[in-house]
Scaffold this active site. Structure first.
Site, PDB file in Angstrom:
ATOM      1  N   SER A 179       0.835  -1.214   0.000  1.00 63.54           N
ATOM      2  CA  SER A 179       0.000   0.000   0.000  1.00 63.54           C
ATOM      3  C   SER A 179       0.862   1.254   0.000  1.00 63.54           C
ATOM      4  O   SER A 179       0.557   2.234  -0.686  1.00 63.54           O
ATOM      5  CB  SER A 179      -0.917   0.030   1.227  1.00 63.54           C
ATOM      6  OG  SER A 179      -1.884  -0.974   1.150  1.00 63.54           O
ATOM      7  N   GLU A 198      -9.995   1.026  -3.022  1.00 58.95           N
ATOM      8  CA  GLU A 198      -9.777   1.070  -4.484  1.00 58.95           C
ATOM      9  C   GLU A 198     -10.965   0.468  -5.228  1.00 58.95           C
ATOM     10  O   GLU A 198     -10.810  -0.290  -6.174  1.00 58.95           O
ATOM     11  CB  GLU A 198      -8.502   0.296  -4.849  1.00 58.95           C
ATOM     12  CG  GLU A 198      -7.264   0.841  -4.195  1.00 58.95           C
ATOM     13  CD  GLU A 198      -6.654   1.974  -4.983  1.00 58.95           C
ATOM     14  OE1 GLU A 198      -7.132   2.265  -6.085  1.00 58.95           O
ATOM     15  OE2 GLU A 198      -5.701   2.578  -4.452  1.00 58.95           O
ATOM     16  N   GLY A 233      -4.878 -24.477  12.046  1.00 54.66           N
ATOM     17  CA  GLY A 233      -5.557 -24.739  13.310  1.00 54.66           C
ATOM     18  C   GLY A 233      -5.453 -23.548  14.253  1.00 54.66           C
ATOM     19  O   GLY A 233      -5.471 -22.397  13.811  1.00 54.66           O
TER      20      GLY A 233
END
Ligand code: FAD
Length: 391
Positions: A95, A371, A347
């Protein structure tokens, strides 16, 4: 089987150039050596590793697809591969690079004057200036045309008033690309403005308590009678098409990036399932586990093939925004499913930051929404197919 077995099956390398492979491998090494060892702590502590910004710049990753102005000028496939490797690390790292390059720098590159490009882009490529992109507001997300931020001309200045919300990098930005209306209620009057840190009336409070993209700065932009020189207007901006063209650039990279997160989850699930023994055998020997691993591998392989095809179209200027919507929706939706499956295969340990799937799973919830939400891309593709708008 080793963790790169999936890469061998997909065999993307056979259609990549040596330069593309070299760049990808360089970024992969950087992520493995410098980023993976520290990301869990940054995610837990809600911090971004700012000390890595100079190295991201040295690797040529900031504004990498822009030609000139000190930027690397790489092709679309190389750009996609880079973002895939960065998001193998974390969506927060990808990002940062997406917002700096495809949103803030691209907005200046595509809508700015020659003087603005010369002034900002080389320093942004070097990571000396951090940018952000303020479009979303508290009351306008999917419908940016409803924005309320107003820019009023006053002599040689514009005076900005309004709020931007959920803005990546805003708390650390030196310059914000802010989208505002010159006329109330007229989406055609949307223009881009450059607002520098230190301008009176410009504040960027951090948004805390996020459970997603924790290793990324997200903030508001508060504009209270914020007066900027008139030449801080991006002169070629006009209407929603200007911010949307930046978003198309960023979404293309996100489609690739999400597959990096998916690959990280797959690699972790594959390794864990071969080591974890239950009922006297590794869980990887169970058909139900293998089925999930196969589904993950197929979806990653299919998405990478689509992304690659669209990237080559982009290199010939043949890629449409709808194709970018297809790639973003497909990659992110599948990556989220893959992250959830990988989390389950781990798990109880799958809820720990000791393993990457829960982190990627939480991040991808943001990527699913930002976006263009998954639903908005569905509506865009549906409109393109039927000719009927269902917005
Ligand atoms: P809304 O638009 O209110 O949507 C809510 C729900 O309604 C969604 O499910 C949506 O799909 C659905 N919906 C909306 N319209 C329709 C319709 N017509 N039909 C059916 N369903 C519909 N923004 C920036 O400008 N710059 C940034 O740097 C930035 N960074 C971000 C970082 C993070 C971590 C996050 C989470 C968001 C960021 N955003 C940024 C904001 C992001 O782009 C918006 O959140 C996004 O556009 C959705 O807007 P919204 O959150 O207001 O949701």
């Amino acid at each position: 089987m080793d963790p790169v077995a999936l890469d061998r099956l997909t065999d993307l390398d056979s259609v990549l150039t040596q330069d593309e492979i070299l760049t990808r491998d360089t970024v992969r090494q950087f992520v493995h050596d410098k980023y993976l060892p520290i990301i869990a702590d940054h995610f837990e502590n809600h911090t971004f590793p700012e000390h890595l910004i100079p190295e991201l710049a040295d690797l040529g990753l900031l504004g990498a697809s822009i030609k000139g102005y000190g930027c690397a000028g790489i092709n679309a496939v190389t750009y996609g591969l880079i973002l895939q490797e960065l998001e193998y690390g974390d969506s927060g790292l990808r990002s940062f690079v997406s917002v700096q390059g495809s949103l803030a720098m691209y907005a200046i590159y595509s809508s700015g004057s020659e003087e603005q490009k010369q002034y900002w882009l080389p320093r942004m490529a070097k990571g000396e200036v951090i940018g952000c992109f303020g479009l979303t507001e508290p009351d306008s997300g999917s419908d940016p045309g409803a924005m309320r931020t107003i820019a009023r001309k006053d002599g040689d200045s514009y005076v900005l008033n309004g709020f931007k919300m959920w803005i990546t990098n805003s708390p650390i930005s030196d310059v914000a690309v802010v989208w505002a209306k010159l006329e109330e209620d007229d989406p055609k009057a949307i223009r881009g403005f450059l607002v520098e840190r230190g301008t009176p009336g410009f504040e960027t409070p951090t948004i805390y308590k996020k459970m997603s993209l924790r290793a990324s700065h997200t903030g508001e932009i508060v504009l209270s009678d914020c007066r900027i020189p008139a030449d801080h207007l991006l002169p070629k901006s006009g209407g929603l098409r200007s911010p949307l063209s930046c978003l198309t650039q960023a979404r293309f990279g996100i489609a690739w990036g999400a597959m990096g997160a998916a690959k990280a989850c797959f690699d972790s699930a594959l390794a864990y399932s071969r080591e974890r023994v239950q009922f006297g055998v590794p869980i990887a020997s169970k058909q139900l586990i293998q089925e999930q691993l196969v589904e993950m591998a197929l979806e990653i392989s299919k998405a990478q093939t689509m992304n690659y095809h669209f990237a080559r179209l982009k290199e010939q200027d043949q890629l449409s925004p709808i194709q970018v919507s297809m790639a973003k929706k497909n990659s992110v939706g599948q990556a989220l499913k893959i992250a959830r499956m990988a989390r389950s295969i781990h798990g109880a340990t799958g809820i720990s930051l000791e393993f990457s799937p829960i982190r990627h799973m939480l991040n991808l919830e943001s990527v699913y929404t930002y976006e263009g939400t998954d639903e908005v891309h569905t509506l865009s593709i549906g409109r393109a197919l039927t000719g009927i708008s269902a917005f």
